[in-house]
Each structure stands twice: as structure tokens, then as C-alpha cells.
Design a protein around this motif. Structure first.
Motif, PDB file in Angstrom:
ATOM      1  N   GLU A  55     -45.279  54.372 -43.238  1.00  0.00           N
ATOM      2  CA  GLU A  55     -44.555  55.371 -42.464  1.00  0.00           C
ATOM      3  C   GLU A  55     -45.346  56.672 -42.380  1.00  0.00           C
ATOM      4  N   ILE A  56     -45.943  57.074 -43.485  1.00  0.00           N
ATOM      5  CA  ILE A  56     -46.720  58.318 -43.516  1.00  0.00           C
ATOM      6  C   ILE A  56     -47.992  58.167 -42.697  1.00  0.00           C
ATOM      7  N   LEU A  57     -48.731  57.079 -42.916  1.00  0.00           N
ATOM      8  CA  LEU A  57     -50.016  56.898 -42.250  1.00  0.00           C
ATOM      9  C   LEU A  57     -49.895  56.693 -40.738  1.00  0.00           C
ATOM     10  N   PHE A  58     -48.907  55.916 -40.306  1.00  0.00           N
ATOM     11  CA  PHE A  58     -48.745  55.654 -38.874  1.00  0.00           C
ATOM     12  C   PHE A  58     -47.968  56.751 -38.167  1.00  0.00           C
ATOM     13  N   GLY A  59     -47.151  57.487 -38.899  1.00  0.00           N
ATOM     14  CA  GLY A  59     -46.399  58.586 -38.296  1.00  0.00           C
ATOM     15  C   GLY A  59     -45.583  58.126 -37.097  1.00  0.00           C
ATOM     16  N   THR A  60     -45.692  58.870 -36.003  1.00  0.00           N
ATOM     17  CA  THR A  60     -44.904  58.570 -34.808  1.00  0.00           C
ATOM     18  C   THR A  60     -45.372  57.305 -34.088  1.00  0.00           C
ATOM     19  N   THR A  61     -46.508  56.737 -34.482  1.00  0.00           N
ATOM     20  CA  THR A  61     -47.003  55.523 -33.830  1.00  0.00           C
ATOM     21  C   THR A  61     -46.569  54.248 -34.559  1.00  0.00           C
ATOM     22  N   LEU A  62     -45.761  54.384 -35.613  1.00  0.00           N
ATOM     23  CA  LEU A  62     -45.345  53.208 -36.378  1.00  0.00           C
ATOM     24  C   LEU A  62     -44.588  52.197 -35.510  1.00  0.00           C
ATOM     25  N   GLY A  63     -43.646  52.662 -34.693  1.00  0.00           N
ATOM     26  CA  GLY A  63     -42.881  51.759 -33.840  1.00  0.00           C
ATOM     27  C   GLY A  63     -43.769  50.979 -32.892  1.00  0.00           C
ATOM     28  N   GLU A  64     -44.697  51.666 -32.237  1.00  0.00           N
ATOM     29  CA  GLU A  64     -45.613  50.991 -31.312  1.00  0.00           C
ATOM     30  C   GLU A  64     -46.474  49.967 -32.054  1.00  0.00           C
ATOM     31  N   HIS A  65     -46.956  50.343 -33.224  1.00  0.00           N
ATOM     32  CA  HIS A  65     -47.766  49.418 -34.025  1.00  0.00           C
ATOM     33  C   HIS A  65     -46.969  48.155 -34.365  1.00  0.00           C
ATOM     34  N   LEU A  66     -45.762  48.328 -34.873  1.00  0.00           N
ATOM     35  CA  LEU A  66     -44.955  47.171 -35.261  1.00  0.00           C
ATOM     36  C   LEU A  66     -44.590  46.305 -34.060  1.00  0.00           C
ATOM     37  N   SER A  68     -45.977  46.213 -30.785  1.00  0.00           N
ATOM     38  CA  SER A  68     -47.022  45.624 -29.933  1.00  0.00           C
ATOM     39  C   SER A  68     -48.217  45.043 -30.672  1.00  0.00           C
ATOM     40  N   GLU A  69     -48.335  45.311 -31.969  1.00  0.00           N
ATOM     41  CA  GLU A  69     -49.479  44.776 -32.702  1.00  0.00           C
ATOM     42  C   GLU A  69     -49.091  43.804 -33.819  1.00  0.00           C
ATOM     43  N   VAL A  70     -47.848  43.856 -34.269  1.00  0.00           N
ATOM     44  CA  VAL A  70     -47.433  42.987 -35.372  1.00  0.00           C
ATOM     45  C   VAL A  70     -46.372  41.979 -34.905  1.00  0.00           C
ATOM     46  N   ILE A  71     -45.210  42.457 -34.526  1.00  0.00           N
ATOM     47  CA  ILE A  71     -44.082  41.572 -34.230  1.00  0.00           C
ATOM     48  C   ILE A  71     -44.297  40.785 -32.940  1.00  0.00           C
ATOM     49  N   GLY A  72     -44.638  41.475 -31.858  1.00  0.00           N
ATOM     50  CA  GLY A  72     -44.823  40.791 -30.570  1.00  0.00           C
ATOM     51  C   GLY A  72     -45.870  39.692 -30.619  1.00  0.00           C
ATOM     52  N   PRO A  73     -47.105  39.994 -31.054  1.00  0.00           N
ATOM     53  CA  PRO A  73     -48.113  38.928 -31.126  1.00  0.00           C
ATOM     54  C   PRO A  73     -47.720  37.774 -32.049  1.00  0.00           C
ATOM     55  N   THR A  74     -47.024  38.084 -33.146  1.00  0.00           N
ATOM     56  CA  THR A  74     -46.587  37.027 -34.062  1.00  0.00           C
ATOM     57  C   THR A  74     -45.629  36.065 -33.362  1.00  0.00           C
ATOM     58  N   LEU A  75     -44.650  36.605 -32.655  1.00  0.00           N
ATOM     59  CA  LEU A  75     -43.687  35.759 -31.952  1.00  0.00           C
ATOM     60  C   LEU A  75     -44.362  34.958 -30.838  1.00  0.00           C
ATOM     61  N   LEU A  76     -45.263  35.584 -30.110  1.00  0.00           N
ATOM     62  CA  LEU A  76     -45.949  34.890 -29.011  1.00  0.00           C
ATOM     63  C   LEU A  76     -46.858  33.785 -29.550  1.00  0.00           C
ATOM     64  N   GLN A  77     -47.449  34.008 -30.705  1.00  0.00           N
ATOM     65  CA  GLN A  77     -48.303  32.991 -31.323  1.00  0.00           C
ATOM     66  C   GLN A  77     -47.471  31.767 -31.720  1.00  0.00           C
ATOM     67  N   LYS A  78     -46.240  31.996 -32.203  1.00  0.00           N
ATOM     68  CA  LYS A  78     -45.360  30.906 -32.618  1.00  0.00           C
ATOM     69  C   LYS A  78     -44.744  30.162 -31.438  1.00  0.00           C
ATOM     70  N   CYS A  79     -44.675  30.812 -30.288  1.00  0.00           N
ATOM     71  CA  CYS A  79     -43.998  30.250 -29.121  1.00  0.00           C
ATOM     72  C   CYS A  79     -44.734  29.011 -28.606  1.00  0.00           C
ATOM     73  N   ARG A  80     -43.975  27.947 -28.365  1.00  0.00           N
ATOM     74  CA  ARG A  80     -44.559  26.692 -27.871  1.00  0.00           C
ATOM     75  C   ARG A  80     -44.484  26.579 -26.350  1.00  0.00           C
ATOM     76  N   THR A  81     -43.691  27.425 -25.703  1.00  0.00           N
ATOM     77  CA  THR A  81     -43.483  27.369 -24.263  1.00  0.00           C
ATOM     78  C   THR A  81     -44.373  28.403 -23.576  1.00  0.00           C
ATOM     79  N   PRO A  82     -45.179  27.979 -22.596  1.00  0.00           N
ATOM     80  CA  PRO A  82     -45.975  28.963 -21.855  1.00  0.00           C
ATOM     81  C   PRO A  82     -45.047  29.946 -21.131  1.00  0.00           C
ATOM     82  N   ILE A  83     -45.366  31.222 -21.207  1.00  0.00           N
ATOM     83  CA  ILE A  83     -44.534  32.261 -20.597  1.00  0.00           C
ATOM     84  C   ILE A  83     -45.277  32.844 -19.402  1.00  0.00           C
TER      85      ILE A  83
END
Length: 191
Positions: A55-66, A68-83
Motif C-alpha cells: 500500500e505504501i510503495l504503490f500509493g495511488t497506483t495500487l488499484g491499477e496494479h492489482l 491490470s497487472e495481477v488480477i486481470g492477467p491471472t483470470l485471463l490466463q485461466k480462461c479456457r474460452t477465447p474472448i
């Protein structure tokens, strides 16, 4: 040679959002629908609780990091259906296009187009993020305007032409949020 009816049948639309709770953390959900709005696949993450150091290190960019860089790619990697088109609820997902997983479920499919959903017809639902959306243009799907990177506009318009049955572009986000809350309540009961 495939017909336009085949293209419409193969067109899918994904919906990605996150739910943040001070108690549980950040949970992401991905719902993939066919061109008629029927669910093909659902994925969600376990809650992610950033440490105080994050929280301290990412500051106001924490939400964007989580988102677009952590949660989104993780879910897309697990997805079996082409989107074909990925609609995102939060403006922080605008950089998700740059972070799409290298491995796609079907390499012969066109690349996924990432769009930010705006309920405003003029595409300005996120006026405070005008810098974030520089280089994005509006396209309309159902009851919403989608903000898409300019280089992806033609692909987005082609995909949207195959999604004529999608009337309510915003409602699937409610399904994801409700499914995440249900999963969290089941986990709480099991604990």
C-alpha cells in the motif's frame, strides 16, 4: 470459407471487474458470454490482501496494479474460452490491453480487444481519467459506450457487429459482483 453467421456464433464477450472490501481484500471476476448473452465460463480469484508495505510503495497506483497487472492477467490466463471483446468495469483496467497473457486459448483467434464500459452515451463516464483515456475512442454496444484504444477500434467495431443480441452491456457486471459475494459468503460459512 465461414459465413457471417459462423463469425457471430464464435464471437464471445468477456466481462471483468473486481470487488474491493476492506475486510476481505480485492477479488476479481471474469464472466464470458456467447453472442446471445448466455454464460460460457466464469472465473474468480481468491481475495488478494496487499500488505501495508505494498500500500505504501504503490500509493495511488495500487488499484491499477492489482486490476491490470495481477488480477486481470491471472483470470485471463485461466480462461479456457477465447474472448473477442473484454469489457471492463473499472477505468484502472485501461492498461490491461498491454498486460494480456502471451498464451491465448486459441492462437488462431484474433487478439482480444479490451474496452472500458461507460454508461454515459458520450463516453465520458470517467472525466477525471481524461489522461488515462488519451488515445482511446468510443464505440457503442447496447446501452453503453465502450472506450477502446484507437488502434483497436476497427477490431472492436467488427466484433460488436456480431454482438447485436447484447442489449444491456452493464448488467453482467452485476452478475459477477453477486457471484463473488456469494462465493465469499460460502467461504465465510465454511470457515
Amino acid at each position: 470459407m465461414g459465413s457471417s453467421k459462423d463469425a457471430a456464433a464464435a464471437t464471445t464477450i468477456g466481462y471483468f471487474t473486481t470487488v474491493h472490501s476492506d475486510r476481505t481484500g480485492w477479488t476479481g471476476g471474469l464472466l464470458v458470454l456467447n453472442g446471445s448473452g448466455r454464460p460460457l465460463e466464469f472465473q474468480c480469484t481468491l481475495p488478494i490482501r496487499p500488505s501495508r508495505a505494498h500500500e505504501i510503495l504503490f500509493g495511488t497506483t495500487l488499484g491499477e496494479h492489482l486490476i491490470s497487472e495481477v488480477i486481470g492477467p491471472t483470470l485471463l490466463q485461466k480462461c479456457r474460452t477465447p474472448i473477442s471483446l473484454l469489457c471492463c468495469a473499472q477505468p484502472e483496467a485501461a492498461s490491461l490491453q498491454e498486460n494480456l497473457p502471451a498464451r491465448t486459448p486459441a492462437s488462431d483467434q484474433a487478439a482480444t480487444v479490451v474496452a472500458i464500459v461507460s454508461e454515459e452515451k458520450n463516453g465520458s463516464a470517467h472525466p477525471t481519467d481524461s489522461r488515462r483515456f488519451a488515445g482511446h475512442g468510443p464505440v457503442t454496444l447496447g446501452n453503453a459506450t465502450l472506450l477502446v484504444a484507437v488502434e483497436q477500434l476497427e477490431a472492436a467495431e467488427g466484433t460488436i457487429a456480431n454482438l447485436r443480441d447484447i442489449v444491456d452491456t452493464v448488467e453482467p457486471f452485476e452478475r459477477i459482483t453477486e457471484a463473488i459475494r456469494e462465493a465469499q459468503s460460502q467461504m465465510a460459512r465454511a470457515a
